[in-house]
Design a protein around this motif. Structure first.
Motif, short mmCIF file in Angstrom:
data_model
loop_
_atom_site.label_atom_id
_atom_site.label_comp_id
_atom_site.label_asym_id
_atom_site.label_seq_id
_atom_site.Cartn_x
_atom_site.Cartn_y
_atom_site.Cartn_z
N UNK A 1 9.57 3.48 -5.00
CA UNK A 1 9.11 2.83 -3.77
C UNK A 1 8.87 1.34 -4.01
N UNK A 2 8.30 0.98 -5.14
CA UNK A 2 8.07 -0.43 -5.42
C UNK A 2 9.39 -1.17 -5.62
N UNK B 1 2.94 -0.85 4.06
CA UNK B 1 2.42 0.39 3.49
C UNK B 1 3.46 1.49 3.58
N UNK B 2 3.76 2.08 2.43
CA UNK B 2 4.81 3.10 2.36
C UNK B 2 4.23 4.47 2.70
N UNK B 3 4.90 5.14 3.65
CA UNK B 3 4.50 6.46 4.09
C UNK B 3 5.77 7.31 4.13
N UNK B 4 6.04 8.00 3.05
CA UNK B 4 7.33 8.66 2.82
C UNK B 4 7.15 10.18 2.78
N UNK B 5 7.76 10.85 3.74
CA UNK B 5 7.72 12.32 3.77
C UNK B 5 9.14 12.84 3.57
N UNK B 6 9.55 12.91 2.32
CA UNK B 6 10.96 13.17 2.00
C UNK B 6 11.15 14.57 1.41
N UNK B 7 11.51 15.50 2.27
CA UNK B 7 11.87 16.84 1.81
C UNK B 7 13.37 17.04 1.74
N UNK B 8 14.10 15.93 1.63
CA UNK B 8 15.55 15.99 1.50
C UNK B 8 16.24 16.08 2.85
N UNK C 1 0.84 -1.19 0.00
CA UNK C 1 0.00 0.00 0.00
C UNK C 1 0.88 1.24 0.00
N UNK C 2 0.27 2.38 -0.35
CA UNK C 2 0.99 3.66 -0.30
C UNK C 2 0.04 4.69 0.30
N UNK C 3 0.54 5.45 1.26
CA UNK C 3 -0.27 6.49 1.89
C UNK C 3 -0.41 7.67 0.94
#
Length: 346
Positions: free
Chosen positions: A332-333, A308-315, A14-16
């Motif tokens: 992500x996959x 489930x991927x929950x990625x908050x990537x602002x560097x 899953x992806x958020x």
């Protein structure tokens, strides 16, 4: 318990929705296109995305308590997900629910929100609500765990009337339940068949092992002791939490910050681990947390459910990255395949 790679091949993904896309043009339908094209099986539907989509679809501003409009929009989102073969795994994030004093406006608001979110769950076709352990100030919600248990029991019972479940998550900046042990203790005391855990590689590793306020990026204790405590926590998780009480595992890493965060809450009241969570969470292998070890502990329970991927990537500097939806979802996959290989021990 060993973790054969062959046993991981059928883990659903899953992806958020809140954690992909960072531009105004990244609308929910475009997010769904990217998540589906990358091969994910489901989304976590985030309320901010539903609000934005409802305003766009209905062509007027829709607020968080406009439940008739939100339900109308949720039915459209369900149809779009159905057309792309995507399940709506859960609605999230339901926050600051438990602990308010009886008769308070905050408690009344919490239960008003619960009734409205249940309606949205019915409209979008999901059976699971994610509840994060409250980060409201202790002077407002207290520290009596019995109060939290009682409130969550009421929540679980309200959901059960609709055959819904609650996935309770330890937010590592929570006032009263920052660790997996805390939420597991609460879930056991709630003692309802429709409440389980939403575990998270960031929330556990970032709460017990990492720390954005120290120069080392580690919890402030002797490193040998840190490792002993961390390994004991993982072994205890693997031994004590039944696999059927884990509803999903959220996946992300964290950057080690070049400039440490203040230990004090910021002007909005957000605690340092909350700020870290909001901006500095890349895919596994791009940060420094022991995310694989955390996932292995979960898998050693026998769990083979949702990742489930929950990625908050602002560097690494938090200043933002030029994300494009389809490449991010595909990356992500690809990470999921590498992550499973790293988790396997045979």
């Amino acid at each position: 318990m060993s973790i054969p790679l062959s046993s991981l091949q059928s883990i659903p993904t899953s992806y958020a929705s809140c954690s992909i896309g960072c531009k105004d043009e990244h609308t929910l339908p475009k997010k769904l296109d990217a998540i589906s094209a990358a091969g994910f099986h489901a989304i976590e539907l985030s309320m901010p995305d539903l609000l934005s989509f409802a305003s766009m679809h209905l062509r007027h501003e829709v607020g968080p308590y406009d439940y008739d409009d939100l339900c109308t929009a949720a039915k459209v989102v369900k149809a779009q997900c159905d057309a792309k073969g995507l399940k709506i795994l859960m609605l999230q994030p339901f926050a600051n629910f438990e602990g308010w004093a009886q008769g308070s406006k905050e408690r009344e608001d919490a239960f008003t929100r619960l009734r409205g979110w249940i309606r949205i769950m019915e409209a979008c076709g999901t059976d699971m609500l994610q509840v994060g352990s409250s980060d409201s100030p202790e002077e407002k919600i207290g520290s009596d765990r019995n109060r939290f248990v009682s409130d969550l029991r009421e929540l679980a019972d309200a959901l059960a009337e609709h055959h819904f479940r609650v996935a309770y998550e330890n937010w590592c900046w929570s006032t009263h339940a920052p660790h997996w042990r805390d939420v597991w203790d609460i879930v056991q005391k709630v003692d309802r068949p429709n409440i389980g855990l939403c575990l998270d590689t960031f929330q556990t590793a970032g709460g017990e092992w990492g720390d954005p306020t120290t120069e080392s990026g580690l919890v402030d204790k002797p490193k040998e002791q840190l490792e002993v405590d961390w390994q004991k926590s993982l072994k205890d998780l693997a031994k004590t939490v039944p696999k059927d009480k884990i509803y999903l595992l959220q996946i992300s890493d964290a950057y080690k910050l070049k400039t440490t965060l203040s230990k004090e809450p910021d002007e909005s009241g957000t605690r340092p681990r909350g700020r870290w969570s909001h901006d500095f969470r890349p895919l596994p292998f791009e940060g420094y947390l022991p995310t694989v070890e955390m996932a292995q502990a979960v898998l050693r329970t026998g769990f083979r459910g949702w990742f489930s991927y929950e990625i908050f990537d602002n560097g690494p500097d938090g200043k933002g990255k030029d994300h494009e939806l389809i490449p991010v979802a595909k990356k992500a996959m690809e990470c999921q395949k590498r992550f499973l290989e790293a988790c396997a021990d045979s």
